[in-house]
Scaffold this active site. Structure first.
Site, short mmCIF file in Angstrom:
data_model
loop_
_atom_site.label_atom_id
_atom_site.label_comp_id
_atom_site.label_asym_id
_atom_site.label_seq_id
_atom_site.Cartn_x
_atom_site.Cartn_y
_atom_site.Cartn_z
N LYS A 1 1.15 4.18 -3.00
CA LYS A 1 0.65 5.66 -2.66
C LYS A 1 1.74 6.50 -3.23
CE LYS A 1 -3.67 5.00 -1.73
NZ LYS A 1 -4.76 5.42 -2.59
N TYR A 29 0.86 -1.29 0.07
CA TYR A 29 -0.07 -0.16 0.17
C TYR A 29 0.74 1.29 -0.13
CZ TYR A 29 -3.80 3.46 1.46
OH TYR A 29 -4.30 4.24 1.58
P1 NDP Z 1 -13.59 2.77 1.00
O1 NDP Z 1 -12.93 1.22 0.89
O2 NDP Z 1 -14.82 3.16 1.39
O3 NDP Z 1 -13.36 3.26 -0.62
C1 NDP Z 1 -12.67 2.40 -1.62
C2 NDP Z 1 -13.58 2.63 -2.98
O4 NDP Z 1 -12.87 2.41 -4.20
C3 NDP Z 1 -14.78 1.65 -2.77
O5 NDP Z 1 -15.98 2.57 -3.15
C4 NDP Z 1 -14.51 0.47 -3.77
O6 NDP Z 1 -15.97 0.00 -4.42
C5 NDP Z 1 -13.55 1.05 -4.91
N1 NDP Z 1 -12.83 0.32 -5.42
C6 NDP Z 1 -11.86 -0.52 -4.86
N2 NDP Z 1 -11.17 -1.29 -5.83
C7 NDP Z 1 -11.81 -0.77 -6.94
C8 NDP Z 1 -11.68 -1.45 -8.36
N3 NDP Z 1 -10.76 -2.30 -8.95
N4 NDP Z 1 -12.30 -0.86 -9.52
C9 NDP Z 1 -13.44 0.20 -9.14
N5 NDP Z 1 -13.45 0.60 -7.97
C10 NDP Z 1 -12.91 0.04 -6.90
O7 NDP Z 1 -12.33 3.37 1.36
P2 NDP Z 1 -11.73 4.88 1.63
O8 NDP Z 1 -13.03 5.85 1.01
O9 NDP Z 1 -11.25 5.24 2.99
O10 NDP Z 1 -10.88 4.91 0.52
C11 NDP Z 1 -10.84 5.81 -0.61
C12 NDP Z 1 -9.33 6.13 -1.09
O11 NDP Z 1 -8.67 6.88 -0.12
C13 NDP Z 1 -8.57 5.06 -1.30
O12 NDP Z 1 -7.58 5.22 -2.59
C14 NDP Z 1 -7.59 4.96 -0.15
O13 NDP Z 1 -6.24 4.47 -0.34
C15 NDP Z 1 -7.44 6.39 0.28
N6 NDP Z 1 -7.05 6.78 1.64
C16 NDP Z 1 -7.70 6.44 2.55
C17 NDP Z 1 -7.49 6.48 4.00
C18 NDP Z 1 -8.29 6.29 5.03
O14 NDP Z 1 -7.93 6.50 6.25
N7 NDP Z 1 -9.86 5.76 4.97
C19 NDP Z 1 -6.17 7.40 4.28
C20 NDP Z 1 -5.40 7.60 3.24
C21 NDP Z 1 -6.04 7.34 1.84
P3 NDP Z 1 -16.11 -1.47 -4.88
O15 NDP Z 1 -15.46 -2.35 -3.75
O16 NDP Z 1 -17.53 -1.55 -5.08
O17 NDP Z 1 -15.39 -1.41 -6.04
#
Ligand code: NDP
Length: 256
Positions: A166, A162
């Site tokens: 990033k 991860y």
């Molecule tokens: P979530 O798990 O809620 O969101 C991730 C989203 O990405 C889901 O809606 C998922 O939908 C979608 N997703 C995952 N894989 C795929 C794929 N292969 N194709 C299309 N869509 C995909 O987590 P967050 O909202 O926390 O994360 C959002 C972003 O923020 C990420 O990039 C994460 O790394 C980043 N982030 C989050 C932090 C945190 O503390 N929460 C901190 C730093 C960064 P579905 O499964 O339906 O495809």
């Protein structure tokens, strides 16, 4: 134009990957509140449909498309679908991502590939498809959701793949920003610290919260709303001299 007017997105069209949940959902709703029509991308259709309804209720158009950002064909198809239905794409928010906590000596090749392909190749494919439709219009705003993990090593959890993905995404942002600036395309990233979403709030992960809070000067996890002002700034004319910037929003975690 007054300062607040420069943040408005009326008449703009946007696309948010991972727009059905967590940070992406908050980004999609914020874009609609600022006036943009928003296309939502994710693999599961149910959460996308729910956000779609919320956007409709704000008086903006919404489109939800089930797709996997790891697939070039699917990325090209959903990008082209937005342009064929709405005529253009102004804002691309490449936010979909996944995270696993695994000691490095136990990471299977398949898990490494899944993380890198989703978090690094996915935004590359999305940004490339977005630039191809933005360049003819000489305008576009691309915002990648990176992470403070691209700059620091989190603890106590192990997440080498991860962190690496990033860090790559932050540098991808710099590369694309310098290459596409001459076409009127602004590429930036937002790097959140720990934000309270499904990704950071499972019972197993909650056990780590005391360590995370100790290392966070504001002594709280972030909420998705802590990020939306920055997203609208980077998506709007308010940021028209901001290029290749990684905006860290982490409650001070990386400031120690
Ligand atoms: P979530 O798990 O809620 O969101 C991730 C989203 O990405 C889901 O809606 C998922 O939908 C979608 N997703 C995952 N894989 C795929 C794929 N292969 N194709 C299309 N869509 C995909 O987590 P967050 O909202 O926390 O994360 C959002 C972003 O923020 C990420 O990039 C994460 O790394 C980043 N982030 C989050 C932090 C945190 O503390 N929460 C901190 C730093 C960064 P579905 O499964 O339906 O495809």
């Amino acid at each position: 134009m007054g300062i607040l007017d420069s943040f408005r997105l009326d008449g703009k069209t946007a696309l948010v990957t991972g727009g059905g949940t967590g940070i992406g959902k908050a980004f999609a709703i914020a874009l609609a509140e600022a006036g943009a029509d928003v296309a939502l991308i994710g693999r599961r259709s149910e959460p996308l449909e729910e956000v779609s309804k919320l956007i409709d209720s704000l008086g903006c158009k919404a489109m939800s498309i089930s797709a996997d950002v790891k697939s070039k064909t699917q990325v090209d198809d959903f990008t082209n679908q937005v342009v064929s239905e709405w005529g253009k794409l102004d804002i691309g928010v490449n936010n979909a991502g996944i995270c696993f906590h695994t000691p490095t000596n136990q990471i299977e090749e398949s898990e490494w590939d899944e993380v890198i392909d989703t978090n690094l190749k996915g935004p590359f494919l999305c940004a490339q498809a977005q630039a191809r439709v933005m360049i003819p219009n000489s305008y576009g705003k691309i915002i990648n959701t990176a992470s403070m993990s691209g700059r620091i090593i989190n603890r106590p959890q192990f997440q080498t793949h991860y962190n690496t993905s990033k860090a790559g995404l932050v540098h991808l942002t710099h590369s694309l920003a310098t290459e596409w600036a001459e076409h009127g395309i602004y590429v930036n990233s937002i790097s959140p610290g720990y934000i309270r979403t499904d990704m950071a709030d499972t019972p197993e992960i909650a056990k780590m919260h005391p360590v995370w809070l100790r290392d966070t000067p504001v002594n709280r996890l972030g909420e998705v709303q802590d990020l939306t002002g920055a997203l609208i700034f980077l998506a709007s004319d308010a940021s028209n001299f901001v290029i290749g910037h990684d905006l860290v929003i982490d409650g001070g975690f990386t400031a120690w």
